[in-house]
Every structure is written in C-alpha cells, then in structure tokens.
Design an enzyme around this catalytic site. Structure first.
Site, PDB file in Angstrom:
ATOM      1  N   CYS A  31      14.775 -11.181  55.659  1.00 35.59           N
ATOM      2  CA  CYS A  31      13.857 -10.150  56.733  1.00 35.59           C
ATOM      3  C   CYS A  31      13.844 -11.156  58.109  1.00 35.59           C
ATOM      4  O   CYS A  31      13.851 -12.338  58.016  1.00 35.59           O
ATOM      5  CB  CYS A  31      12.764  -9.928  56.186  1.00 35.59           C
ATOM      6  SG  CYS A  31      12.595  -9.070  54.527  1.00 35.59           S
ATOM      7  N   TYR A 170      21.276  -4.610  45.001  1.00 34.24           N
ATOM      8  CA  TYR A 170      20.198  -5.514  45.071  1.00 34.24           C
ATOM      9  C   TYR A 170      18.937  -5.107  44.077  1.00 34.24           C
ATOM     10  O   TYR A 170      18.447  -4.337  44.057  1.00 34.24           O
ATOM     11  CB  TYR A 170      19.288  -5.382  46.431  1.00 34.24           C
ATOM     12  CG  TYR A 170      18.326  -6.025  46.910  1.00 34.24           C
ATOM     13  CD1 TYR A 170      18.136  -7.430  46.316  1.00 34.24           C
ATOM     14  CD2 TYR A 170      17.268  -5.785  47.904  1.00 34.24           C
ATOM     15  CE1 TYR A 170      16.865  -8.256  46.492  1.00 34.24           C
ATOM     16  CE2 TYR A 170      16.339  -6.396  48.425  1.00 34.24           C
ATOM     17  CZ  TYR A 170      15.968  -7.702  47.559  1.00 34.24           C
ATOM     18  OH  TYR A 170      14.759  -8.384  47.872  1.00 34.24           O
ATOM     19  N   HIS A 173      13.637 -10.037  43.658  1.00 36.55           N
ATOM     20  CA  HIS A 173      12.183 -10.144  44.512  1.00 36.55           C
ATOM     21  C   HIS A 173      11.239  -9.243  43.819  1.00 36.55           C
ATOM     22  O   HIS A 173      10.058  -9.101  44.476  1.00 36.55           O
ATOM     23  CB  HIS A 173      12.261 -10.032  45.845  1.00 36.55           C
ATOM     24  CG  HIS A 173      13.101 -11.025  46.361  1.00 36.55           C
ATOM     25  ND1 HIS A 173      14.319 -10.869  47.101  1.00 36.55           N
ATOM     26  CD2 HIS A 173      12.950 -12.551  46.549  1.00 36.55           C
ATOM     27  CE1 HIS A 173      14.887 -11.785  47.643  1.00 36.55           C
ATOM     28  NE2 HIS A 173      14.331 -12.971  47.260  1.00 36.55           N
ATOM     29  N   ASP A 266      10.840 -17.193  45.133  1.00 34.34           N
ATOM     30  CA  ASP A 266      12.032 -17.447  45.962  1.00 34.34           C
ATOM     31  C   ASP A 266      11.910 -18.039  47.133  1.00 34.34           C
ATOM     32  O   ASP A 266      12.481 -19.049  47.343  1.00 34.34           O
ATOM     33  CB  ASP A 266      12.667 -16.205  46.081  1.00 34.34           C
ATOM     34  CG  ASP A 266      14.019 -16.351  46.548  1.00 34.34           C
ATOM     35  OD1 ASP A 266      14.685 -17.079  46.347  1.00 34.34           O
ATOM     36  OD2 ASP A 266      14.592 -15.448  47.559  1.00 34.34           O
TER      37      ASP A 266
END
Lengths: 701, 701
Positions: A31, A170, A173, A266
């Site tokens: 991000c 994806y 997370h 992460d």
C-alpha cells in the site's frame, strides 16, 4: 559490471510464466496511500523503484468492484474500464525502466466496509464487518459466487489492458475474500465451498484457473498466499493446511508469493520482530512442493542473506516491500557493489501508518518516498548547489544529519556542529530503549555517507553560542537543535501545569534517555503523547525491576500505534511485565507520595502511590540559539545571510518528520522561493467533466 | 401563495450587506464528506436545497491553504485558483435556483494535522496538534500572522471569483485559528495578540476588516462565532466574554451566525439534548447588541417555533444544518402549508458520522442525501411506475416502510403486510429506549405519508406464510423481515458460541425491547457491537434499578459513537448511573452464577457475578420467508414474478442503511438492470492531466 561478483546470482533473469524478470529483485505489492486518489504520484513512486533496479514492481491491493470499496483509504481501483488510464500511467513508467509491472487485484470481502459505495458486504458466512461501522456482511449464495468470479475475471482482463505483466490472485493478510473462504474461522458453509480443505480451496482454484484462462497467454498469474496465520493451532499453520494448500495448487499459478498472516505478522516491526528474514521458517517448504518460482519477504536488506536464500533453494525472488521503500535503489546498489550505501529499513512501520491514516506514504529512512511526483524528489539525485558556498548545520539529530548530507551532496561546503559527543541526537537516544536498536540505522547511514564526502567537516562536543557562530563567518545556517520533553504534564488533555511536591519527583523522558534512573519506585508514567515513547519507557523501567504504573487519558495503551500495527503487542507486553495500566485517566495533581488521577469521563479521582513521575506529554522546542542568530543576522558586520530553524526545534514530530524537514531545507536552499512554495500546493484533483458513460447512467427522475 | 399565511414572516426577504436573501431560511455551513474529493456531488446536493426553498445555501469549511490540510477528510478546498472551478459548480447551481451561495473559508490551526501536505502546523501557542499523530504546532510569530492574514484575504478574493455571495470569517466549534486566538486556553501569547480580550479579538477584527476590504462591495461578510463553550467558567460563556466579543465587533460583519461550541455541543443529538431550539438561551442576547442580521440554529424544524423566534427578535434567519439534510424541501413545504409532510431530523448524527468517517454524507430520514449526483436521486421526486402494477411489501420496519412509500409514490398498487400490531419495526422498538424517542419520526413520517396515498393498503397483525403470499396473487414482492440479535455471543471478537449454564440466563436485546425485564440481577451486558445499542440498554436497565456490568472488548464504551460525537457522553452517563464498566474484556464463558471475562491482550480471566447476560454482538437475518418465496416463484402456476430481500433481512446495519435499502429497491424496481447496476460505479476521479501551472512548479532535480 556485476555479472560475476559475489552477488551475481541475484542478477540472473527468471522466467515467470510467459514473462521474464531481469533479475531476482521483486517489489511485492504494498500500500502507499496514493492509489486511486493520487495515481500520478503512485506511478512516479513505482517508476523510481524500477529505475532503482527492481525487476518486478507491483502496485497495491486493487479493488475490483464497488462491493470491495475501501474508502476513505486510497488503495488502487479497477472497478471498470474508466480506471484503466490511471493504472496505465504506472505500467508505462515501469516498463520504461525495463521492469515488469504487477497488479494485485483484490476483493476484500467483509474487510471492505463499502462505506462510500454503500454496496452489500460479501463474505462466505454471515458476520459483522471488519470495521466498527455497525453493519454485517451477508453469506454469499451461489449466484454471488458466480458474480464474484465474473468480476475477478473481468478485472484481470482490464489489468492486462492497462499493461500489467503479472496479475495476482490474492489470499493473504486476512484481508481478502479468497482467504476468507479458505479459513474455517470465516467460512462455516455446508456447500461445496465449505467444510473440507478441498472445498475451502475451491474458490481460489477457480479464480486461478479463470485468471489463467483470461490472461494467461500474455500475463503471468501470481498467487499471493499466507501459509501461516501465526496463531498456532487456532489458525492456519505452515506445517499443516498451509502446506496442504500449496500441494493442492502447486503447479497452477505461475508464481507463488508467500508470506504470513495477518498484516501485523507480515509487516512485523523491528521492535517486536528484530530478526531480518523472520518469515523463512514458515515459507521454506514451498519450493520443495512446487516447481514454479517463489518470492518471499521478511525485511530482506542483507545481500548475503539474499544470496544464501537463493542458493539454499528457499526462494527464486527476493521479495521486498519495506526495504524497497527505505531504499528504492537497493538492487542497483548491490549490483554496483555499493553495499555500504544501502539505506536499510528500520522496521518502524511509519509507512504502514500512512496507509492506515489514509494519507500519502512516508518513510523514516527515505524522505523522498511519496514525494517523487509532488515535489519531484529523487532518492538518489538532488540539484547542484546555487551561488552560496559555505553552510553551517547546528545539531546532528535526524534533521541536522539529513540536512547536512543533502547540502553536501548538492556541493556546498558543510560544517556540522553537534553539542554532544555523539552524532544522531534523539535517534541514538531512543535507539537505546528496548526494541528500538534498529532505529539507529537512521543515524548510521547518514553519518557513513557524510564521512565519504570531502566537503563536510563534523564537530562533536561543540555547543556554540550565537557569538561563536557569528565568528565562524559562515553565511547560511540551519539550526536543528531539537526539543525537550516537558516536565509539567501540560499536553493534549490539560493545559494546567502540575506542581511538584517532594518527596515525589518528576523525571522527564530526556533524563531517562540520558541514562539516569529513578531514585525510587513506584514510577508513574503519564502518557498524554499516546504514541510510542511512554510505552517503551514503561518497558525499559519494568525490565529494570521498577514497579510501574502507566496512566493514560486514552482507552488503550499507545493508541496511535494501532497505525503501526503494534498497539496490541505493546499493551500485552506491558501487562506481561507487570505494569499496572490505568486507562481513561488524567493526571491532575501530585500530592507528596502519590499522584492524583481522574477519570476523564466522570472526574472521579483516586490517588496512586508513586515516588517518581515521568510525564510524556509534549515537547518544548529549543529555539533560543535560533532566535539569537536571527537577531545577530540583522546587526552590522555579520556574515550571516540566512538562518533556518528545522526539525523538532521548529515543530516536534516523528523522527520521520525531522528527516523530512532536514531534507526539504536542503532541497529548498537557494531554490526560487516561488518554486519552493509551489510544492506545497501540488496535488491531484477530481476531473470536473463527467465521462459520457456515466452521464448515460444517470437515472431518470 | 404564502405571503399572508401564518408563516409569512418567514418568507420576508432580508438584506445582508450588499446582497438580499429571498426569505429567512438559511442553511448554515455543514460538512458533507463530499467536498474537494467529490465536487460534483457536493454541488448537486447543495442545488437541491436551493430548489427546496432555502434562501442561503452554504458550503462547508473550506481550507484556504496547505497549512490547513484536513486530509483524509473531504471538506472543501480553496488553496489556490485551481480550486475555483470546482466551487463554481456549486455557486452556478445555487444561483440557478434563486438562492445565495455562502462559503465558509477556514484555517483550522492545530486542528489541521496537515498529514497530506506535511506543512507546519500553526497555532497561537506551541502545543500538540488536535489529532493523535505525535507532532506539534508551533506558535505563530508576527510574520506567520501576517502571512495567514494574506492567505485569508486572498482566499476571500478567490471565493468571490468562484461566485459566492456571502463569505465567512469562522471562529467556531473549537476548530479554527481565529477562535484559537480568542480563547485563553489555546492562546498564552504575551504580545498584542494575547492577554486581554481586545488583544485576543485582534486577529478576528483584522480578518473581518480585510475580508470586507477585499470583497465587501460585492459580497456579504458573515462572522460565525461560538458565543459559549458550554464548559461553564472553564470556557467562554455567553454572558461573559461571549457577549463582550459581540459588543466589540457588533457592526463590523454583515451577518452574525452564532452558535455554541464545541461541535458536539452545537450538533447535540436528541439523545443528549432532546429540546429543539436548545441554543436559544445562549444566543438570544446577540440581536440586542447588533443591528446586523442574526442567524442561529439548534435543530429548528417547527414552523411555529421559527415564527416565534423571528417575532420575538431573537433571530432574523432560521439557521439549519441537520434539518436541511433531513428535509431539503423544508422551506417550500412550510411556504405551501404542507407542514405535516416535513421530514423532521431525528438528531441521530449519522450525518456527522459520515463526515467523521471521511465518506459521503448520509441521513437516516432522507435516503437521497449524498446520492443526488451519483444516483440522480431527488428527495421529492421519483420516476413513475413501469409495467407492473401490484406490489407487496412484507414487513413495516424502516426498509419496508420506505420501500412501500416510494413504490406508492411511483404509482404502484402497494400492499404492506406487517406481522406485529404496529408499524415501524425496530424503529419503534428502539425509540422506546432512553433518549431515542425522536427516532420514532422515521416511522411516523412514513406512516403519515402512506396514509395520504390512495394506492396503499396496510395490514398489521398479518404474519404471512409463503403459501398465503402466493395466494395473494401479487407479482412483485419485497421482503423486509428484519433481523434478530444473536443469543450466543458470536461476534467480531469470537466465533465460538457461548453455552448457557443455569441459573444464569441469556436474554437477547430483542427480548428487552419486547418489554421483558431480566428476572434478576446483576445484569451483564456484553457489547461486541460497539455502537449505540448496548450503551442504551445499559442505561435502560440501570434506570430500572438493575445492577449492571458493562463488558466490552473495546478500550472505551461505544467506540463507534465517537463518530456521532456522543461517546464521551455515553460513557459518562453509564458511570453516573453506577454501571460497572469492564473495557478490553471479552466474554468467554458462562459458569453458573457468573460470567468469565478475559483480557483481550493477556487472556487473563476473572469471573463476574451475574444472573442475566445480554449479549449485544451480531444479528441473524430473518430470511426464511424470502427463501420459501424464491422457491415458490419457480413453481408452476404462481403469480410471483420477482422477490427481493431488503433491509436488515438482507444485511443488518444502521436504521439509515435499512431506509436506504428500501428506497433503492423501490427506485430500482423495473429500472433497466444496466442502469441500476451502473449507479454503483459512478464516482468522481482524479484528472490525469496535470495543470500547466503545476507542471511549471516541478522542481528540477
């Protein structure tokens, strides 16, 4: 020049399905707080990384549909064809630097609150959304799943049309629908998408197959997958279902991008995970299961570790998010043997915080991050000097070091004068506190760079008076004298100074960071700063066996650190260390051997016994020397032409803010004032002409 | 038609400096979450108000400079001339409807964190910013003050260029630099801008004078001023310095827009301030001091109160923010004698929450609010019906009532069937809880409107089976059967159901709202919803003399209610009522006569004695009837053509979400699917072509 040096294995090309990466450096999706609100800034930021040598440059999670609306956060968007031009800006720039462009198309399921679109929130099962807004996601029916697959396939097609070379599926997370289907905790379905692992993997398999079918001839299809939730048996584990998933899908994607979940695990900070390469134990099995290339992360900044990971068959690609933010030129520096010049990530998560705040990315180590487009700043290049020649920087904290370094790079003669015996200022002082050792890299990198330059003179132990500065005869002065923590408790919650009453003693954070210890406990730490320092000081003193009370007007310990993903870890640690936590309490008075704390809601007070009180509230700017120099500048016969106050002395903030201020002062020095001023105003704004396609959509009323 | 009716005084024109308002209805500035990110949506929303009869339509706080950057929140912006076209959209539209356009130019001082611009934060005195980001504002020096005045004057000039008729100087809500200079708590200066009231007023006086000098020939200059901070002697009071300020500046502005501070006091909810017109006691002195027109607010929805306020010489203008959101056509309805049709604000602050979340404004009462541009929704007009004729709405909660009303307005024959004896569903049930009586207006307004229409048949006490629905022979069915609160404690924090162990008893929120009371105390309320309901139930039971424990995984009570500005009031009230609050605690088990609660950080558990446990966690959608009808639709011989699930039965949310869903279902019925789908995608996006002025600014590197 690098083909046969010790790191040459890192510069081998690697094939990923139908495309080939020029080397093994792979910037995984991260991000930026730029995204769909600031696509030109996003594109230029990514371009710089490609210029810096990364073979693959990814964008960030990219919403594929209004049911995956993350507003007000600025991730990327590919809802329909209107989003293609903004993404094309990035792919064109990345390709122009010889790198591959990757896109992480994503559907965030019940993590997307759809607060702007107001669309239904989707999830495998009925549940509250992952946001305090009091609404719930609905369990997707078969038609919903078919629609979602159609959206995903269409988004992959649009991604190809935007020029991307690698397209993600994806599931990581804890943030996306495919992973929500995969995990039993978020999937209690009883149909063919729930229950057995094979059923829970079904949606991922369908997405991979359909993405390959849609774009696989032209684009590589990557699968980003969290192999372990780091919750032990309560979650997915690498040795159990994590491995089973890789086995089930081994040869299906063109690339495995593997990591651990959730985001806090992460993107662990150095404070709570000091070990670089910390994800290796979790992901090292993957290459044993698949023949497809593997990329992994874990704050990989050491070239030796990178070579070892490739040679040991753990990864094909060196993945990086934060190290590529701290130093976009990391690959090129390794390739050119400039290892000592790498600006290592300090693992502070100020970058992560930016995204969590919905604002453009920033970095403590790299002040140009996020400013590539807006201010035209390049991490490795800076304009040559103007007419002046000699500059003096007073204070070698983060602002002073950065200012001196960039002035020197511009070609000015730089004198750096530091009052204490060491260089680094608050960076050194804070880095001696528990868990913050890596923050020292902010000073180490800059001191090293300064030492390489011939036009810099550094003086430590040199506290200068205004008169002494005047006698130096240097025309241009930057004052970076820092700030001191207040002792009187004044801060956000109260503007009324506390009065000290012996035998209780007030001790400032600075006194502790100077190496002093309280003369007696219990110690009461009063945190009205609400960021990291009070929590770190509590840990420091508790580890030294002081009895510690932690008092804060906030409802939780260190609330701002939710932005760095550390808040719960901090509060847990203090509890484990036996610190007594008093939340929603304001420190109102000191009375002999106790402090009076009041409920911020009811005003009800209690006394807390303490011998030492450490108020962490606000800082006082040290601007006395600056004020004197400004006065001196206006006197006859002085050589002083400009005096600028920078860093915490101008406005106390994060270390990142101080570095930024030092950098900006050096950039703007002798820049035309109108140019320097204009950079504050530069921004991306909505276009005011509605596209014809949406005009047609206007519902007749 | 209205010139001589009982409300005619409200429709007299009033002169404001060089401009004239057509009547006394004045929409004061209010945030919208649209602003500079969504200027087309902002313009159309404001146009609708002008169409609805407001004489003055204001925008919202408008940043005048990068040092007043409120990112990521979407207020308006007028940093430089590039912002003029976006604002011109609004003034053109407002003028087109015969209203005056006002702009609230503002500098937010230390309330502006400048997180995007990264500019220095400015304040009268050094202090932490009004945001958790750990940085500080610097005390403005004389040069800073001169610069600020220059920015303000220039912004006023740009505002005139954008077509505004009224330009504000803004010192209210605790949110702006002029007010920060005014209040001793935020101004400890010792120069001519600090100390005496005259000194603290100096900056405001200068701004007023300079704004008048810059634009006063063409535009009225309004002063928005909070006369009382409602903090007693700790803050400014209307009878003390508040009055003195009005006396000092009495004839300087062209208009006084007066209210109370801070925002939570000005925008008080009905829960904590049930009295409409609650600001009158604070502001009624103003007209005695100045001859200039005065506007004031305080949820003024009653035409009789409005007339009285004008006739008693308290105000010249009826100010409104929230009432104008709930009913943009309020003036016109009064003018046309349609008093019963006014959709009264319920004072829930969902509008305020939208702004605090950085998302487009929404309103519980007015589902078209914020959707005027995106979805083309008009609050008073809706497309005529399509081919179908008969519709059935099952369930008369907020979604069902709104859906039935809008279907009827479109001209469909509407049958509304409600299982219980009353119309309103959760709206009625919740409105019987302490402080929420005004929420009932959501049902009352719709029931009244439905009763006026000839094409609606309403049946209460009519719980229908699928077979009975089929036998009705109605082709198009909307199912709004609502949701029930879970009894098992499953929610955000845990997916593991609790097991009941007598003698402790689990009681759902629904059981309490049905009028049942716990058989015994203590009562433990477990709030994993974290919005309003658990806090209201705690208050309800405490007022009935139950001993109440309030357990929440959050660090504070009702954290989401920070968005409605109520959180601290809620927590204070529970403390005052003797409720024992356990924060950061998860309910993990029930064991006989106690509940086990665990620290969410450490997992450490304690037992809390209780006889009754009320879990407020998640809701279960009641979709059984819908599922049966969908199956029935596919059988032979049925008249059923369409079945749609709406409201909480489709996705539990706020009442505002249910009303919105009901409205949308009615709008989209028989709308071409591609048109209905397209409305989800409509949005404002950044222009990709940088303006030439900023290209020139790009710093050479």
């Amino acid at each position: 020049m690098a083909s046969n040096h010790q790191y040459s294995v890192l510069f081998e090309p690697v094939r990923i399905g139908p495309v080939t990466a020029r080397n093994r450096f792979y910037q995984v999706p991260h991000c930026s707080g730029l995204g769909h609100l600031r696509p030109q800034a996003e594109a230029e930021m990514r371009r710089i990384k490609a210029e810096g040598g990364w073979a693959v440059v990814s964008n960030q999670e990219t919403e594929i549909h209004p049911t995956s609306d993350l507003s007000p956060f600025a991730e990327h968007r590919l809802w329909d064809e209107r989003d293609i031009p903004a993404l094309r800006l990035m792919t064109d720039k990345v390709h122009g630097e010889g790198a591959l462009a990757a896109i992480e198309i994503a559907h965030s399921g019940h993590h997307a609150p759809n607060l702007s679109s107001r669309a239904p929130v989707l999830a495998p099962s009925d549940r509250a959304i992952d946001n305090l807004y009091p609404k719930q996601a609905r369990a997707m029916d078969k038609a919903d799943i078919r629609e979602f697959r159609r959206w995903h396939r269409a988004a992959a097609g649009r991604a190809r049309a935007a020029g991307f070379d690698i397209i993600y599926v994806y599931a990581g997370h804890g943030l996306t629908l495919p992973q929500h289907f995969l995990l039993p905790e978020t999937n209690d379905r009883t149909d063919e998408y729930g229950g057995s692992l094979e059923n829970r993997v079904r949606l991922i398999r369908e997405l991979l197959e359909e993405t390959i079918d849609e774009v696989g001839h032209d684009c590589a299809v990557a699968f980003r997958f969290a192999v372990d939730e780091m919750r032990g048996a309560d979650g997915m584990q690498a040795a159990e279902e994590g491995r089973a998933v890789v086995e089930l899908l081994a040869e299906l994607p063109d690339l495995w991008d593997v990591n651990v979940s959730d985001w806090a695990n992460d993107s662990a900070t150095t404070r709570f995970q000091p070990q670089d390469g910390y994800q290796t134990p979790y992901i090292e099995f993957v290459k044993q299961v698949t023949s497809k290339p593997v990329v992994a992360v874990g704050r990989l900044s050491s070239p030796d570790m990178m070579v070892s990971m490739v040679n040991r068959g753990i990864v094909d690609f060196i993945g990086a998010a934060r190290p590529s933010i701290a130093d976009p030129f990391l690959p090129r520096k390794i390739q050119e043997g400039r290892i000592d010049e790498i600006r290592e990530c300090i693992g502070c998560n100020v970058c992560v915080a930016s995204d969590n705040l919905g604002i453009p990315i920033r970095c403590t180590q790299n002040p140009t991050m996020g400013e590539e487009w807006r201010r035209g700043w390049h991490p490795e290049r800076i304009a040559a000097k103007g007419d002046a020649s000699e500059t003096l920087v007073i204070g070698a904290g983060p602002a002073g070091l950065e200012c001196a370094l960039q002035l020197a790079r511009r070609g000015y003669q730089v004198t750096l004068a530091e009052a204490t015996e060491t260089l680094g200022g608050r960076v050194l002082r804070e880095s001696r506190l528990p868990g913050l050792a890596a923050w020292r890299r902010v000073a180490d990198n800059r001191v090293y760079e300064l030492q390489q330059l011939g036009n810099v003179q550094i003086y430590t132990d040199s506290r200068l008076t205004a008169q002494e500065v005047g006698e130096l005869g240097i025309g241009n002065i930057f004052v970076a004298t820092g700030a001191s923590w207040r002792a009187d408790g004044v801060g956000r919650t109260s503007r009324n100074p506390l009065k000290e009453h012996t035998p209780s003693v007030i001790m400032t954070p600075d006194a502790i960071m100077d190496g002093n210890l309280p003369i007696g406990g219990p110690v009461l730490i009063y945190d009205d700063d609400q960021a990291y320092l009070a929590g770190v000081l509590a840990e420091y003193l508790a580890r030294k066996d002081y009895s510690v009370d932690f008092v804060t007007p906030a409802g939780i310990v260190s609330p701002w650190m939710e932005n760095t993903l550390e808040q719960s870890l901090i509060q847990r640690r203090l509890i484990e260390l036996g610190v007594r936590i008093h939340t929603s309490r304001e420190l109102t008075a000191i009375t002999g051997e106790s402090a009076v704390i009041a409920c911020v809601y009811s005003g009800q007070t209690v006394a807390v016994a303490c011998r030492t009180i450490v108020p962490v509230t606000e800082r006082l700017r040290r601007h006395g020397l600056f004020d004197q120099l400004v006065a001196l500048k206006d006197t006859a016969g002085t050589a002083i032409k400009t005096v600028e106050l920078i860093g915490d002395a101008a406005a106390p903030g994060l270390i990142a803010d101080a570095v930024f201020a030092g950098h900006m002062a050096a950039r703007n020095f002798e820049t035309a004032p109108e140019l320097a001023a204009a950079s504050w105003f530069r921004r991306e704004m909505p276009g005011l002409n509605e596209s014809s396609s949406s005009s047609e959509r206007k519902q007749s009323t």
